[in-house]
Design an enzyme around this catalytic site. Structure first.
Site, PDB file in Angstrom:
ATOM      1  CD  GLU A 181       2.112   1.838   8.511  1.00  0.00           C
ATOM      2  OE1 GLU A 181       2.177   2.904   9.147  1.00  0.00           O
ATOM      3  OE2 GLU A 181       1.176   1.031   8.640  1.00  0.00           O
TER       4      GLU A 181
ATOM      5  CE  LYS B 164       1.649  -3.085   4.438  1.00  0.00           C
ATOM      6  NZ  LYS B 164       1.616  -1.982   5.431  1.00  0.00           N
TER       7      LYS B 164
ATOM      8  CG  ASP C  15      -0.030  -2.784  10.979  1.00  0.00           C
ATOM      9  OD1 ASP C  15      -0.856  -2.619  10.061  1.00  0.00           O
ATOM     10  OD2 ASP C  15       0.732  -1.877  11.381  1.00  0.00           O
ATOM     11  CB  SER C  16      -5.424  -4.226   9.288  1.00  0.00           C
ATOM     12  OG  SER C  16      -5.078  -5.309   8.448  1.00  0.00           O
TER      13      SER C  16
ATOM     14  CD  GLU D  53      -3.907   2.752   4.486  1.00  0.00           C
ATOM     15  OE1 GLU D  53      -2.875   2.108   4.748  1.00  0.00           O
ATOM     16  OE2 GLU D  53      -4.918   2.768   5.218  1.00  0.00           O
TER      17      GLU D  53
ATOM     18  CG  ASP E  38       1.926  -4.547   7.742  1.00  0.00           C
ATOM     19  OD1 ASP E  38       2.885  -3.871   7.344  1.00  0.00           O
ATOM     20  OD2 ASP E  38       0.770  -4.098   7.888  1.00  0.00           O
TER      21      ASP E  38
HETATM   22  O1  KIV Z   1      -2.305  -3.714   7.705  1.00  0.00           O
HETATM   23  C1  KIV Z   1      -2.914  -3.653   6.647  1.00  0.00           C
HETATM   24  O2  KIV Z   1      -3.911  -4.348   6.430  1.00  0.00           O
HETATM   25  C2  KIV Z   1      -2.446  -2.705   5.650  1.00  0.00           C
HETATM   26  C3  KIV Z   1      -3.389  -2.262   4.577  1.00  0.00           C
HETATM   27  C4  KIV Z   1      -2.894  -1.061   3.908  1.00  0.00           C
HETATM   28  C5  KIV Z   1      -3.696  -3.283   3.569  1.00  0.00           C
HETATM   29  O3  KIV Z   1      -1.346  -2.289   5.713  1.00  0.00           O
END
Ligand code: KIV
Length: 278
Positions: A112, A110, A41-42, A179, A80
Site C-alpha cells: 500500500e 502487494k 490483509d482483509s 481502491e 498482501d
Molecule cells: O486486503 C484486501 O483484500 C485488499 C483489497 C483492496 C482487495 O487489499
C-alpha cells in the site's frame, strides 16, 4: 498466468481478481477461472474478526497464503504485505516479501501507498519480486488520509493519486490497484498507465476488478461497502444448514443407516456371547 501475461491483458480484456485465504476458497476461485488470487490483509477483518487490517501478522498471512496455494496450484497468487511487514521498518520489506514467494509459493506481493512506499517498493522490486502498488484508500494508513472514505475527490487530491500511480509504475510495479477512487479519476489513471489498473470501488474503466470474496458471497455481515455487489448469501445458506443439522440430531433423524457403519452379524453374535461370559 505470469506477470507478462497479466501486463499484456491491458486493453485486450478485463482482469478478474478475487481474494482467498484458504484451501477451499482458493480452489473454487481456480475452478471458476479467476485470473489472480489476492491473499489480502482483509483476512484480518473477514476471517479473523479483527477491527483493523493493521493487526494481522506476517506469520498469519503466510499461514493463509500457504493454504490458498494448496487449493489453487495453477493460479497467479499475490500475497498482501501486512502493516508489520514493511511499514514498521522498511528494512524488513525484502525479507518479508521473500517469505511470501519462498515459503508460501506466491507469485507477487502487494504494497500500500504510505510515506515511504517508494523506498519500500524499490527495495522489493530490486530483490526481483513483482509488486502491485495499491493507492487511493489504503486501509493500513486510513487514519492519515481522513479515514475510510473515497480518495481523490478534488483536483489536488486526484492529481496526487495520478502522480502516485506514475511513481509506482516508474519503479516497476506490474499493476496498480485503485481502491475507492472516483470513476473518472480511475479512468484518467488507467489511460495514462502502461500497466493494468485493478479497481475496487473505482468504477468500470479500470483494466481489472477485485472484490473481497467474503463481501461478494455475503459471508461477512459486519459491514458491506457501497461498491460491493453481493453474488450470494452464503451466511444464510450456512445458518439454514446448521439449523437443519441441529434439528435432525435432536429429533434422531441423523445419523441414519446410510451414514452409519455395520458389523458382520456373526461377529456381533460372538461379541454378545463374550459379553455374556464376562
Ligand atoms: O486486503 C484486501 O483484500 C485488499 C483489497 C483492496 C482487495 O487489499
Amino acid at each position: 498466468m505470469t506477470v507478462n501475461d497479466i501486463k499484456k491483458l491491458k486493453g485486450k480484456r478485463k482482469i478478474v481478481m478475487l481474494t482467498a485465504y484458504d484451501y477451499p476458497m482458493a480452489g473454487a476461485a481456480e475452478k471458476a477461472g479467476i485470473d489472480i488470487i489476492l491473499v489480502g490483509d482483509s483476512l484480518a477483518n473477514v476471517v479473523l474478526g479483527l477491527d483493523s487490517t493493521k493487526d494481522v501478522t506476517m506469520d498469519q498471512m503466510i499461514y493463509h497464503a500457504k493454504a490458498a496455494r494448496r487449493g489453487a496450484k495453477n493460479t497467479f497468487i499475490v500475497g498482501d504485505m501486512p502493516f508489520e511487514a514493511y511499514q514498521k521498518d522498511i528494512r524488513d520489506s525484502v525479507k518479508n516479501a521473500k517469505r511470501f514467494i519462498d515459503e508460501a509459493g506466491c507469485d507477487a506481493v502487494k504494497l500500500e501507498w504510505f510515506q515511504q512506499a517508494l523506498e519500500a517498493t524499490s527495495l522489493v522490486i530490486k530483490a526481483g519480486i513483482p509488486v502491485i502498488g495499491h493507492i487511493g484508500l489504503t486501509p493500513q494508513t486510513a487514519e492519515n488520509i481522513g479515514g475510510f472514505r473515497v480518495q481523490g475527490k478534488d483536483a489536488d487530491a486526484a492529481k496526487r493519486l495520478i502522480e502516485q500511480a506514475r511513481q509506482f509504475e516508474d519503479l516497476g510495479c506490474f499493476a496498480i490497484l485503485l481502491e475507492c477512487v472516483p470513476d473518472k479519476v480511475a479512468e484518467i489513471i488507467t489511460g495514462k498507465a502502461n500497466v493494468p489498473t485493478i479497481g475496487i470501488g473505482a468504477g468500470p474503466y479500470c483494466d481489472g476488478q477485485v472484490l473481497v470474496t467474503h463481501d461478494m458471497l455475503g459471508l461477512f455481515e459486519r459491514h458491506t461497502p457501497k461498491f460491493v455487489k453481493k453474488y450470494a448469501n452464503v451466511t444464510d445458506v450456512m445458518v439454514k444448514a446448521f439449523e437443519d443439522y441441529k434439528n435432525d440430531v435432536l429429533e434422531n433423524r441423523f445419523p441414519s443407516k446410510e451414514h452409519s457403519f455395520g458389523i458382520n452379524p456373526e461377529e456381533l453374535k460372538k461379541l454378545d456371547k463374550r459379553l455374556e461370559n464376562g
